[in-house]
Design a protein around this motif. Sequence first.
Motif, PDB file in Angstrom:
ATOM      1  N   ASN A 517       0.838  -1.208   0.000  1.00 23.77           N
ATOM      2  CA  ASN A 517       0.000   0.000   0.000  1.00 23.77           C
ATOM      3  C   ASN A 517       0.866   1.248   0.000  1.00 23.77           C
ATOM      4  O   ASN A 517       0.569   2.229  -0.686  1.00 23.77           O
ATOM      5  N   ALA A 518       1.944   1.194   0.795  1.00 23.88           N
ATOM      6  CA  ALA A 518       2.842   2.358   0.845  1.00 23.88           C
ATOM      7  C   ALA A 518       3.439   2.606  -0.534  1.00 23.88           C
ATOM      8  O   ALA A 518       3.593   3.761  -0.963  1.00 23.88           O
ATOM      9  N   LYS A 520       1.977   1.749  -3.398  1.00 26.91           N
ATOM     10  CA  LYS A 520       0.891   2.173  -4.285  1.00 26.91           C
ATOM     11  C   LYS A 520       0.497   3.625  -4.058  1.00 26.91           C
ATOM     12  O   LYS A 520       0.238   4.356  -5.012  1.00 26.91           O
ATOM     13  N   ASP A 547       4.804   5.730   6.188  1.00 26.93           N
ATOM     14  CA  ASP A 547       5.278   6.192   4.874  1.00 26.93           C
ATOM     15  C   ASP A 547       5.093   7.699   4.751  1.00 26.93           C
ATOM     16  O   ASP A 547       4.433   8.315   5.587  1.00 26.93           O
ATOM     17  N   GLY A 551      -1.149  10.147   2.002  1.00 29.78           N
ATOM     18  CA  GLY A 551      -1.958  10.291   3.224  1.00 29.78           C
ATOM     19  C   GLY A 551      -3.445  10.096   2.933  1.00 29.78           C
ATOM     20  O   GLY A 551      -3.863   9.919   1.792  1.00 29.78           O
ATOM     21  N   VAL A 560     -11.246   3.079   5.398  1.00 28.55           N
ATOM     22  CA  VAL A 560     -10.280   2.329   4.588  1.00 28.55           C
ATOM     23  C   VAL A 560     -10.198   0.859   4.999  1.00 28.55           C
ATOM     24  O   VAL A 560      -9.725   0.022   4.228  1.00 28.55           O
ATOM     25  N   PHE A 565     -13.637  -0.671   0.016  1.00 29.76           N
ATOM     26  CA  PHE A 565     -13.576   0.794   0.009  1.00 29.76           C
ATOM     27  C   PHE A 565     -12.226   1.250  -0.520  1.00 29.76           C
ATOM     28  O   PHE A 565     -11.185   0.778  -0.089  1.00 29.76           O
ATOM     29  N   VAL A 567     -10.218   5.014  -1.546  1.00 30.61           N
ATOM     30  CA  VAL A 567     -10.349   6.478  -1.485  1.00 30.61           C
ATOM     31  C   VAL A 567     -10.446   7.030  -2.904  1.00 30.61           C
ATOM     32  O   VAL A 567     -11.323   7.821  -3.228  1.00 30.61           O
ATOM     33  N   ASP A 568      -9.581   6.561  -3.754  1.00 30.97           N
ATOM     34  CA  ASP A 568      -9.579   7.051  -5.141  1.00 30.97           C
ATOM     35  C   ASP A 568      -9.611   5.854  -6.073  1.00 30.97           C
ATOM     36  O   ASP A 568      -8.614   5.146  -6.226  1.00 30.97           O
ATOM     37  N   GLY A 574      -5.759  -1.967  -7.186  1.00 33.74           N
ATOM     38  CA  GLY A 574      -6.312  -2.344  -5.871  1.00 33.74           C
ATOM     39  C   GLY A 574      -7.787  -2.678  -5.973  1.00 33.74           C
ATOM     40  O   GLY A 574      -8.490  -2.203  -6.851  1.00 33.74           O
ATOM     41  N   GLU A 575      -8.214  -3.548  -5.056  1.00 33.73           N
ATOM     42  CA  GLU A 575      -9.643  -3.907  -5.023  1.00 33.73           C
ATOM     43  C   GLU A 575     -10.308  -3.392  -3.748  1.00 33.73           C
ATOM     44  O   GLU A 575     -11.482  -3.659  -3.506  1.00 33.73           O
ATOM     45  N   GLY A 576      -9.522  -2.727  -2.908  1.00 35.01           N
ATOM     46  CA  GLY A 576     -10.099  -2.243  -1.644  1.00 35.01           C
ATOM     47  C   GLY A 576     -10.273  -3.353  -0.617  1.00 35.01           C
ATOM     48  O   GLY A 576     -11.088  -3.245   0.291  1.00 35.01           O
ATOM     49  N   LEU A 577      -9.462  -4.411  -0.757  1.00 32.19           N
ATOM     50  CA  LEU A 577      -9.602  -5.536   0.191  1.00 32.19           C
ATOM     51  C   LEU A 577      -8.374  -5.730   1.084  1.00 32.19           C
ATOM     52  O   LEU A 577      -8.425  -6.432   2.078  1.00 32.19           O
ATOM     53  N   LEU A 579      -6.620  -3.872   3.274  1.00 31.26           N
ATOM     54  CA  LEU A 579      -6.690  -3.527   4.698  1.00 31.26           C
ATOM     55  C   LEU A 579      -7.756  -4.360   5.433  1.00 31.26           C
ATOM     56  O   LEU A 579      -7.628  -4.643   6.625  1.00 31.26           O
ATOM     57  N   SER A 603       1.267   8.345   6.104  1.00 32.74           N
ATOM     58  CA  SER A 603       0.388   7.560   6.977  1.00 32.74           C
ATOM     59  C   SER A 603       1.208   6.657   7.883  1.00 32.74           C
ATOM     60  O   SER A 603       2.337   6.278   7.550  1.00 32.74           O
ATOM     61  N   PHE A 605       0.498   3.036   9.869  1.00 27.23           N
ATOM     62  CA  PHE A 605      -0.413   1.918  10.153  1.00 27.23           C
ATOM     63  C   PHE A 605       0.170   1.124  11.322  1.00 27.23           C
ATOM     64  O   PHE A 605       1.325   0.694  11.262  1.00 27.23           O
TER      65      PHE A 605
HETATM   66  P1  ADP Z   1      -6.452  -1.363  -2.083  1.00 28.81           P
HETATM   67  O1  ADP Z   1      -6.512  -2.693  -2.703  1.00 28.81           O
HETATM   68  O2  ADP Z   1      -7.303  -0.353  -2.743  1.00 28.81           O
HETATM   69  O3  ADP Z   1      -5.099  -0.907  -1.797  1.00 28.81           O
HETATM   70  P2  ADP Z   1      -6.745  -1.421   0.688  1.00 28.81           P
HETATM   71  O4  ADP Z   1      -7.796  -2.009   1.517  1.00 28.81           O
HETATM   72  O5  ADP Z   1      -5.371  -1.889   0.870  1.00 28.81           O
HETATM   73  O6  ADP Z   1      -7.221  -1.563  -0.770  1.00 28.81           O
HETATM   74  O7  ADP Z   1      -6.781   0.120   0.934  1.00 28.81           O
HETATM   75  C1  ADP Z   1      -8.012   0.778   0.958  1.00 28.81           C
HETATM   76  C2  ADP Z   1      -7.796   2.220   0.571  1.00 28.81           C
HETATM   77  O8  ADP Z   1      -7.066   2.902   1.590  1.00 28.81           O
HETATM   78  C3  ADP Z   1      -6.958   2.362  -0.599  1.00 28.81           C
HETATM   79  O9  ADP Z   1      -7.739   2.330  -1.760  1.00 28.81           O
HETATM   80  C4  ADP Z   1      -6.320   3.710  -0.392  1.00 28.81           C
HETATM   81  O10 ADP Z   1      -7.153   4.722  -0.873  1.00 28.81           O
HETATM   82  C5  ADP Z   1      -6.186   3.839   1.037  1.00 28.81           C
HETATM   83  N1  ADP Z   1      -4.812   3.508   1.508  1.00 28.81           N
HETATM   84  C6  ADP Z   1      -4.363   2.333   1.941  1.00 28.81           C
HETATM   85  N2  ADP Z   1      -3.076   2.406   2.319  1.00 28.81           N
HETATM   86  C7  ADP Z   1      -2.691   3.679   2.109  1.00 28.81           C
HETATM   87  C8  ADP Z   1      -1.461   4.395   2.305  1.00 28.81           C
HETATM   88  N3  ADP Z   1      -0.370   3.832   2.800  1.00 28.81           N
HETATM   89  N4  ADP Z   1      -1.441   5.725   1.990  1.00 28.81           N
HETATM   90  C9  ADP Z   1      -2.547   6.312   1.495  1.00 28.81           C
HETATM   91  N5  ADP Z   1      -3.734   5.705   1.310  1.00 28.81           N
HETATM   92  C10 ADP Z   1      -3.816   4.386   1.601  1.00 28.81           C
END
Ligand code: ADP
Length: 612
Positions: A517-518, A520, A547, A551, A560, A565, A567-568, A574-577, A579, A603, A605
């Motif tokens: 994620n960091a 991406k 990271d 943010g 998140v 879910f 954010v963008d 990503g599939e939003g799964l 986290l 961010s 975590f």
């Molecule tokens: P994804 O497959 O979209 O990465 P995640 O569940 O890992 O799905 O993350 C959910 C959402 O949280 C991401 O789509 C992103 O918008 C946000 N996110 C996750 N990790 C970070 C990060 N390190 N910095 C910024 N935004 C993050």
Amino acid sequence: MVPAGPDVRRSLSSKVKPDLRQSLWSIAVLAAAGLAIALVSIGVLYKVSVHQQGLRLLGMVREQARIIEAMAAHEMSRSAADTVPAGHGDAFEAVLGQLRAAQDQLVGLGQTGELYVARREGDSIVYLLAHRGFSLKHPARMVFGHERGEPMYRALIGRSGAGVLRDYRGTPVLAAYEPVKVFDLGMVAALDVSEVRAPFLRADLLVLAATLAFVVIGGLLLLIVTAPGRRRLRESEERFRQAFEDSAVGKLITGLDGRLLRVNRAFAAMLGYTVEELQSMDFQTVTHADDIASSVRVMNRLQTGTDGSARFEKRYLHKNGGVVWVDLNTVLLRDATGLPDHFVSDVQDITRRKLAEEERERLAHEVERRKAELEQVIYAVSHDLRTPLVSVQGFVDELRLSLKELLAELDRPDLPPEFRERVAELTGSALPESLRFIDAGTARMGALLAGLLRLSRLDRVAFQVEPLDMNRLVGEALRSLEFAAREAGAKVEVTDLPACLGDPMQVGQVFSNLVENAFKYRDPDRPLLIRITGRHEDSKAVYCVEDNGIGIAPAQQERVFVPFFRVDTRVPGGEGLGLAIVTRIVERLGGRVWMESEPGKGSKFYVALPTA
Ligand code: ADP
């Protein structure tokens, strides 16, 4: 002493009275014992005294008898020597005369003492000396052998001794009797028993009076000495009574046999009864049938064990039949000898809390059931949707092949040029583009289904929990991400990480997801810097993946972790799964995940995992 059960019911202040009564009883018993000992001692002394006085009297009559015998012998020898011969009768008269003279001067016989001499004439006793109850001028005839005059009878039949007997008046006397050998006389010295007894009776009366005085004075002193203590006790009991009666908490006193000896208004109101109604019941009657045995067990444990009190929850039955849940605090009180006497309990109505707990439990069960159902559905859906998806992809490939063949057919010379142009137009751009969209769509759907399947499988796979060397585990995860790190131009720093407990595969997955994620969500305007740190906190190891990426806005931060879910949604890959999977793994291991983030800065975590 603390009053026995039923006394508690009457009044708590009545405790004072039994104490006092007991003390007074003790004094009375003590006095009675003293009195008995004194009376027995006086009785023994009386017996000894009677015996000794009897011996003294006997000594006296023997001495007198011997004197008479000596005198008689002297008189008889004198008569024999005289010129004028004197008879046996003369000697007797001479002796009698001397005896009368001696009798007048006799001392030592007290006020009722008598010394008398008599002779048997036929079946009569003839007294020869006048004495208190006998006049020689008016002699009373005494029958020989009659029970009256027993001492003289004994002397006249030749017996010598002393004892309590009836004299010539029929009065009991202490008498000594002795035969006088010379003139067949009998001699008796006697004292009225009443005179012998008089000092002892006086002593008895004195002892009685002293004992009575002891009881009265002792009782009064006890009353005076204990008055302040009793007043304080009364006051403290009054305070206790008020605290008991007026307490908003239910209070009750229970006997060892389970009877409700005393209850306050709050407790009565709790169960819908009047105080009087409850005080004629036992605890079993108002206790829920399922809780009687456990209550009895607690009561027995308190009586036999070392614990003085117990706290437990139980159910009572309301008068209207409803259940009343209570939190019960019971203390066993013992009497002065240490024996269990009664229980005092504080009772809090916790029905509302219990009902809420039951409802929460029911809902939790319901949620679990629904969750399981949902997971089953997700699993089935993600699994079953794969099949049609694969066939769509297969047919797209077929279509692509057919298109290729169709394009090859276009080279045939017999085709009209307009037709060839039109087909070339369609197959050249529109059709391949549609096929590409279908490809992308099925690929995305495939990825979503794969993620969904992974998520739903997480709850089914068994975790192998073991101590984890996190320096090694995170190092391995980073090595497998080396290529991606290079592509992202990332610099990764790892400090020394504390060990924890977890499944190595799953925990590796957690760190891979966070680091990916960091990568991406890095900020294209600055080189990516990732820091992985760890510390101990209570019984947990807390790790942080930090990271300096784009943010997350505060409004999105909670969401998140929700599956699907993002954010963008325009950011690819990503599939939003990710986290959601991280959360599911960490929570199954008994840990927790949270985050801190500042848009435009980066961010953090956090992952907390158990260490023991
Ligand atoms: P994804 O497959 O979209 O990465 P995640 O569940 O890992 O799905 O993350 C959910 C959402 O949280 C991401 O789509 C992103 O918008 C946000 N996110 C996750 N990790 C970070 C990060 N390190 N910095 C910024 N935004 C993050």
